[in-house]
Design a protein around this motif. Structure first.
Motif, mmCIF file in Angstrom:
data_model
loop_
_atom_site.group_PDB
_atom_site.id
_atom_site.type_symbol
_atom_site.label_atom_id
_atom_site.label_comp_id
_atom_site.label_asym_id
_atom_site.label_seq_id
_atom_site.Cartn_x
_atom_site.Cartn_y
_atom_site.Cartn_z
ATOM 1 N N LEU A 59 0.825 -1.353 -0.099
ATOM 2 C CA LEU A 59 -0.062 -0.017 0.122
ATOM 3 C C LEU A 59 0.944 1.217 -0.150
ATOM 4 O O LEU A 59 1.584 1.559 0.919
ATOM 5 C CB LEU A 59 -0.943 -0.038 1.185
ATOM 6 N N VAL A 60 0.573 2.039 -1.224
ATOM 7 C CA VAL A 60 1.506 3.176 -1.271
ATOM 8 C C VAL A 60 1.316 4.236 0.078
ATOM 9 O O VAL A 60 0.028 4.435 0.550
ATOM 10 C CB VAL A 60 1.357 3.806 -2.639
ATOM 11 N N LEU A 73 -6.039 7.450 -0.817
ATOM 12 C CA LEU A 73 -7.588 7.836 -1.117
ATOM 13 C C LEU A 73 -7.683 9.202 -1.704
ATOM 14 O O LEU A 73 -8.561 9.757 -2.417
ATOM 15 C CB LEU A 73 -8.852 7.609 -0.386
ATOM 16 N N ILE A 76 -4.237 9.458 -4.943
ATOM 17 C CA ILE A 76 -4.398 8.462 -6.200
ATOM 18 C C ILE A 76 -5.427 9.219 -7.116
ATOM 19 O O ILE A 76 -5.007 9.052 -8.532
ATOM 20 C CB ILE A 76 -4.816 7.030 -5.773
ATOM 21 N N VAL A 92 5.992 2.468 -7.336
ATOM 22 C CA VAL A 92 5.208 1.431 -6.227
ATOM 23 C C VAL A 92 5.687 0.063 -6.629
ATOM 24 O O VAL A 92 6.343 -0.715 -5.888
ATOM 25 C CB VAL A 92 3.859 1.255 -6.032
ATOM 26 N N LEU A 116 -3.689 -2.341 -8.756
ATOM 27 C CA LEU A 116 -3.601 -1.863 -10.180
ATOM 28 C C LEU A 116 -4.771 -0.555 -10.360
ATOM 29 O O LEU A 116 -5.951 -0.792 -10.172
ATOM 30 C CB LEU A 116 -3.736 -2.877 -11.169
ATOM 31 N N SER A 117 -4.154 0.616 -10.825
ATOM 32 C CA SER A 117 -5.388 1.754 -10.878
ATOM 33 C C SER A 117 -5.968 1.351 -12.313
ATOM 34 O O SER A 117 -5.619 1.024 -13.357
ATOM 35 C CB SER A 117 -4.430 2.739 -11.145
ATOM 36 N N GLU A 147 -3.891 -6.678 -7.913
ATOM 37 C CA GLU A 147 -5.362 -6.391 -7.502
ATOM 38 C C GLU A 147 -6.116 -5.670 -8.469
ATOM 39 O O GLU A 147 -5.683 -4.470 -8.640
ATOM 40 C CB GLU A 147 -5.407 -6.234 -6.008
ATOM 41 N N ASP A 177 -10.209 -7.184 -6.068
ATOM 42 C CA ASP A 177 -10.335 -6.463 -4.881
ATOM 43 C C ASP A 177 -11.877 -5.885 -4.643
ATOM 44 O O ASP A 177 -12.611 -5.646 -5.392
ATOM 45 C CB ASP A 177 -9.529 -5.227 -5.190
ATOM 46 N N ASP A 178 -12.402 -5.634 -3.481
ATOM 47 C CA ASP A 178 -13.654 -4.917 -3.196
ATOM 48 C C ASP A 178 -14.617 -5.721 -3.611
ATOM 49 O O ASP A 178 -15.569 -5.040 -3.981
ATOM 50 C CB ASP A 178 -13.534 -3.578 -3.558
ATOM 51 N N GLY A 237 -10.316 -6.211 5.825
ATOM 52 C CA GLY A 237 -11.010 -5.282 6.961
ATOM 53 C C GLY A 237 -11.278 -6.098 8.117
ATOM 54 O O GLY A 237 -12.157 -5.817 8.903
ATOM 55 N N GLU A 239 -11.242 -6.852 11.876
ATOM 56 C CA GLU A 239 -10.750 -5.989 13.041
ATOM 57 C C GLU A 239 -10.965 -6.785 14.303
ATOM 58 O O GLU A 239 -10.205 -6.276 15.263
ATOM 59 C CB GLU A 239 -11.208 -4.580 12.945
ATOM 60 N N GLY A 257 -6.494 -7.423 7.875
ATOM 61 C CA GLY A 257 -6.927 -6.584 8.824
ATOM 62 C C GLY A 257 -6.247 -6.048 9.823
ATOM 63 O O GLY A 257 -5.315 -6.792 10.365
HETATM 64 P P1 C2E Z 1 -7.774 -1.012 -0.699
HETATM 65 O O1 C2E Z 1 -7.069 -1.646 -1.930
HETATM 66 O O2 C2E Z 1 -9.131 -1.765 -0.674
HETATM 67 O O3 C2E Z 1 -6.888 -1.342 0.384
HETATM 68 C C1 C2E Z 1 -7.391 -1.884 1.788
HETATM 69 C C2 C2E Z 1 -7.426 -0.352 2.673
HETATM 70 O O4 C2E Z 1 -8.077 -0.698 3.885
HETATM 71 C C3 C2E Z 1 -6.189 0.270 2.926
HETATM 72 O O5 C2E Z 1 -6.271 1.678 3.236
HETATM 73 C C4 C2E Z 1 -5.855 -0.140 4.506
HETATM 74 O O6 C2E Z 1 -4.856 0.290 5.109
HETATM 75 C C5 C2E Z 1 -7.172 -0.257 5.018
HETATM 76 N N1 C2E Z 1 -7.393 -1.483 6.017
HETATM 77 C C6 C2E Z 1 -6.631 -2.649 6.019
HETATM 78 N N2 C2E Z 1 -7.291 -3.445 7.028
HETATM 79 C C7 C2E Z 1 -8.272 -2.501 7.604
HETATM 80 C C8 C2E Z 1 -8.970 -2.842 8.911
HETATM 81 O O7 C2E Z 1 -8.847 -3.860 9.360
HETATM 82 N N3 C2E Z 1 -9.792 -1.904 9.040
HETATM 83 C C9 C2E Z 1 -10.056 -0.629 8.151
HETATM 84 N N4 C2E Z 1 -10.831 0.310 8.773
HETATM 85 N N5 C2E Z 1 -9.103 -0.563 7.217
HETATM 86 C C10 C2E Z 1 -8.353 -1.483 6.865
HETATM 87 P P2 C2E Z 1 -5.195 2.625 2.323
HETATM 88 O O8 C2E Z 1 -3.794 1.942 2.501
HETATM 89 O O9 C2E Z 1 -5.529 3.849 2.863
HETATM 90 O O10 C2E Z 1 -5.479 2.499 1.128
HETATM 91 C C11 C2E Z 1 -6.819 2.929 0.328
HETATM 92 C C12 C2E Z 1 -6.984 2.597 -1.082
HETATM 93 O O11 C2E Z 1 -6.032 3.509 -1.805
HETATM 94 C C13 C2E Z 1 -6.848 1.181 -1.466
HETATM 95 O O12 C2E Z 1 -8.014 0.541 -1.080
HETATM 96 C C14 C2E Z 1 -6.457 1.255 -2.753
HETATM 97 O O13 C2E Z 1 -7.744 1.488 -3.520
HETATM 98 C C15 C2E Z 1 -5.666 2.546 -2.837
HETATM 99 N N6 C2E Z 1 -4.254 2.257 -2.988
HETATM 100 C C16 C2E Z 1 -3.392 2.088 -2.032
HETATM 101 N N7 C2E Z 1 -2.312 1.750 -2.325
HETATM 102 C C17 C2E Z 1 -2.362 1.975 -3.572
HETATM 103 C C18 C2E Z 1 -1.488 1.643 -4.645
HETATM 104 O O14 C2E Z 1 -0.082 1.332 -4.608
HETATM 105 N N8 C2E Z 1 -1.718 1.777 -5.981
HETATM 106 C C19 C2E Z 1 -3.071 2.187 -6.206
HETATM 107 N N9 C2E Z 1 -3.328 2.153 -7.611
HETATM 108 N N10 C2E Z 1 -3.982 2.311 -5.354
HETATM 109 C C20 C2E Z 1 -3.450 2.297 -4.076
#
Ligand code: C2E
Ligand code: CA
Ligand code: CA
Ligand code: CA
Length: 279
Positions: A59-60, A73, A76, A92, A116-117, A147, A177-178, A237, A239, A257
């Motif tokens: 995760l970036v 969020l 990106i 990344v 992947l975006s 993903e 993903d998601d 996620g 927790e 999570g």
């Molecule tokens: P995502 O791919 O769905 O990543 C999961 C997000 O949920 C991550 O937030 C992570 O820190 C958070 N998370 C993990 N476990 C839990 C939990 O137990 N509870 C809660 N509330 N949150 C949890 P993050 O790192 O802020 O990333 C948010 C989104 O940003 C990612 O959602 C992804 O869509 C995007 N993203 C992050 N890194 C990259 C990247 O390197 N490249 C691209 N293209 N998108 C990225």
């Protein structure tokens, strides 16, 4: 009343204006950030409950000296409006490959996933900014998982098949993903040769609240469907212990999570990884 409405409109316009300024500033800062190597990658461990193996999601993270910590969020989507997303992705992927190369004790037998975006969901772009970077690093593609989201596949399913098949031929794993948030049609799962799905956090966060039977049923159904289709299932996620227990009893393969671990810098992972096995 009329004035009230006008002033609300004015307020909104100012807000939109401010948003545009913020985004322009962020874009300029992001451009600098790439140049000055301000982006880093955190890793969130995921536990395969069958093998007890730990895998990771990359995760970036952006710690900007000017803007402070900017969550992905926020930046990106700004990057996706320009070609900066290509540079972010290359950065990344490059960092992940370097980390894998230099930390074999953590990553050699693990699969590390990279998001992947949608803006790169184009054969030429994936090739130039993702596949090529992995190739140059010498990292085995089977150590890397891509993903992608349902939306990306469904926008152009023919292109989706082409891209997934290409990634699979090269040896990458590909997961959705998601899972569950956007498409109610599950038919598409048959058309793509995927390795797995990640059940979206929105489903997981509901399942222990007063044992919500409906939500548990949905998750149960998704897991059973995935099993029938021979897909690996990750729950994101997670927790609480209760969620963890429910998901493992439903046959979920992998847990990700805060219950298990937050995303952490590599150094932190190195020093704490043995604790993960206490679960
Ligand atoms: P995502 O791919 O769905 O990543 C999961 C997000 O949920 C991550 O937030 C992570 O820190 C958070 N998370 C993990 N476990 C839990 C939990 O137990 N509870 C809660 N509330 N949150 C949890 P993050 O790192 O802020 O990333 C948010 C989104 O940003 C990612 O959602 C992804 O869509 C995007 N993203 C992050 N890194 C990259 C990247 O390197 N490249 C691209 N293209 N998108 C990225
Ligand atoms: Ca993800
Ligand atoms: Ca996700
Ligand atoms: Ca998400």
């Amino acid at each position: 009343k009329r004035e009230g409405r006008n002033s609300i409109r004015l307020f909104k316009t100012e807000n939109q204006h401010q948003t545009m300024i913020d985004e322009a500033i962020m874009e300029a800062e992001l451009y600098k950030a790439l140049d000055q190597d301000e982006l880093t990658v955190y890793y969130q461990p995921k536990l395969n409950v069958r093998t007890n193996r730990v895998h990771y999601e990359a995760l970036v993270r952006w710690f900007s000296p000017v803007l402070g910590t900017v969550p992905p969020l926020k930046f990106i989507p700004v990057a996706e409006n320009t070609t900066l997303i290509q540079d972010v992705t290359r950065a990344v992927v490059y960092k992940v490959c370097e980390d894998i190369k230099h930390t074999p004790e953590l990553f050699k037998d693990a699969v590390t996933s990279i998001n992947l975006s949608a803006a790169l969901f184009e054969p030429d772009l994936i090739d130039a900014h993702f596949i090529q970077v992995v190739r140059e690093s010498g990292i085995t593609p089977s150590n890397i998982e891509v993903e992608i989201t349902e939306n990306m596949l469904m926008k152009d399913p023919i292109k989706g098949v082409e891209i997934i098949n290409h990634l699979k031929e090269l040896g990458f794993r590909v997961v959705i993903d998601d899972f569950g948030v956007s498409y109610s049609s599950l038919n598409y799962l048959r058309s793509f040769s995927l390795d797995g799905i990640k059940i979206d956090r929105s489903f997981i966060s509901q399942i222990d609240q007063h044992h919500n039977e409906k939500d548990i049923s949905i998750v149960h159904f998704i897991i059973q469907l995935a099993k029938k289709l021979d897909l690996y299932v990750t729950a994101e996620g997670v927790e609480t212990k209760e969620q963890f227990d429910i998901l493992t009893s439903l046959g979920c393969d992998e847990i990700q999570g805060y219950y298990f671990s937050r995303p952490l810098p590599l150094e932190k992972i190195k020093s704490t990884i043995h604790h993960f096995f206490d679960y």
